[in-house]
Enzyme design. Sequence first.
Site, short mmCIF file in Angstrom:
data_model
loop_
_atom_site.label_atom_id
_atom_site.label_comp_id
_atom_site.label_asym_id
_atom_site.label_seq_id
_atom_site.Cartn_x
_atom_site.Cartn_y
_atom_site.Cartn_z
CD GLU A 1 41.18 -68.64 -40.56
OE1 GLU A 1 40.26 -69.01 -41.33
OE2 GLU A 1 41.65 -67.51 -40.57
CB CYS B 1 3.64 -76.30 -37.72
SG CYS B 1 3.10 -76.11 -36.05
N GLY C 1 37.37 -75.19 -37.16
CA GLY C 1 36.18 -74.99 -36.35
C GLY C 1 35.59 -76.36 -36.04
CE1 TYR D 1 24.84 -75.88 -44.19
CE2 TYR D 1 24.70 -76.78 -41.97
CZ TYR D 1 24.98 -75.73 -42.82
OH TYR D 1 25.40 -74.55 -42.29
C1 LIG Z 1 33.83 -71.20 -41.11
C2 LIG Z 1 35.24 -70.80 -41.29
C3 LIG Z 1 36.26 -71.59 -40.76
C4 LIG Z 1 36.00 -72.89 -40.06
O1 LIG Z 1 35.45 -73.85 -40.88
P1 LIG Z 1 35.29 -75.35 -40.33
O2 LIG Z 1 34.76 -76.10 -41.47
O3 LIG Z 1 34.34 -75.29 -39.20
O4 LIG Z 1 36.64 -75.80 -39.92
C5 LIG Z 1 37.56 -71.14 -40.91
N1 LIG Z 1 37.84 -69.99 -41.55
C6 LIG Z 1 36.88 -69.21 -42.08
C7 LIG Z 1 37.24 -67.94 -42.77
C8 LIG Z 1 35.55 -69.59 -41.96
O5 LIG Z 1 34.60 -68.81 -42.49
#
Ligand SMILES: *Cc1c(COP(=O)(O)O)cnc(C)c1O
Length: 423
Positions: free
Chosen positions: A273, A343, A275, A316
């Site tokens: 997964e 501001c 992102g 962050y």
């Molecule tokens: C946010 C998230 C991701 C992706 O995380 P990245 O650091 O962007 O790769 C994958 N799986 C779950 C369950 C998430 O909450």
Amino acid sequence: MSFFTYRDGAMHAEGVALATIAAQVGTPFYCYSTGALRAAWREFADGIRGMNARVCYAMKANSNLAVIRLFGELGAGADIVSLGEMQRALAAGIPARRIIYSGVGKKPSELMAALQAGVGQINVESSAELETLNAVAGQLGVAADITIRVNPDVDAGTHAKITTGRKENKFGIDIDLARDAYALAGRLPNLRVVGVAMHIGSQLTSLNPYRSAIARMRALIGQLRSDGHAIDRFDIGGGLGIVYADEKPPSISDFLAMAARETDGLGCELTFEPGRRLVGEAGVLVSEVILVKPGAAKTFVVVDAAMNDLIRPTLYEAWHDIVPVKERRDAATIRCDIVGPICESGDYLAQNRDLPPLAAGDLVMIRSVGAYGAVMASAYNTRPLAPEVMVDGTRFAVTRPRPSIEEMLSVERFPPWMEPTKP
Ligand SMILES: *Cc1c(COP(=O)(O)O)cnc(C)c1O
């Protein structure tokens, strides 16, 4: 290969000068490189060839419809964390069966809508959610395919706000309690256990936390199978890091090879997964200098992008490379803070940076903002959301236009007891 480079002294996204886009779209704006998005996808697709594995794009990193559609057309599924994201995934053409629904707090109405849409897998994060989902699935007369997200209690070695796999984090079910949760799932008639899931954090720059977590999950999978559960899928989550400054994150192929090795012989279909890794380096934010304010200690460069457009530095302590859009060959630099007009003392994009002297009207480019950039933007200070632009070779298109102030105001209402406003 970089998709954002100087050509004839002008920063380009692929074959398009950023100044050209700025002239047409105005500033600030987000700009995504299709080539960079495709290249990142290609590395995942090549890496899982020959593996029993699939990639579901974690679209919370960047949920622009055009970005999701691009990945969907390349074969991606989607990892979603809300119904809004489900609707985006469907609108972008991702089939419901390829959607995984994650998240620590799903409401009954949301679970119902997800089951009605036919999402392929729900990653459950608590016993309470198991019970709720079972009840909702029963009402609909369907069986829900689930994994339980297990918290393997490993330190991902990343920023505290994006680590998710420690005992003290709210995510998943403690690995020590996982067998009990699976036992409950096994007793609930409308749930079908299909596997296990984990996601230990974001912006990981080492494979070691993944190795430790997978080893713990392997042991758990063995126990669960001996308890009689069918564990056919192992969802490894996302989290692979990117380059912001001088990080050396593992290559995608090394990451996937590690996962293949560590799960060898397990007989599970793997789910990844990603992102950030798919989109982070594929996006930049372009902003114009409003004015320069020399101070006693340092110079403030006030630009027209702010913390509402990009909150990562504030939230962050994130470091983003910032360069002038017009190439500067002068060696002289000045120490400055790049700040927005909001501001808040926290409204900065960079602090203590040595940049060539900038002047009002100059454009700057902020790198590696394709992930958790535009999606985390707000309209604070009634600043319209920055538009998003996609470049593909020598063409570009606005994929989300900047709303006008009139559009922003038009969604609000006066309560009926207030007098109508005078024209
Ligand atoms: C946010 C998230 C991701 C992706 O995380 P990245 O650091 O962007 O790769 C994958 N799986 C779950 C369950 C998430 O909450």
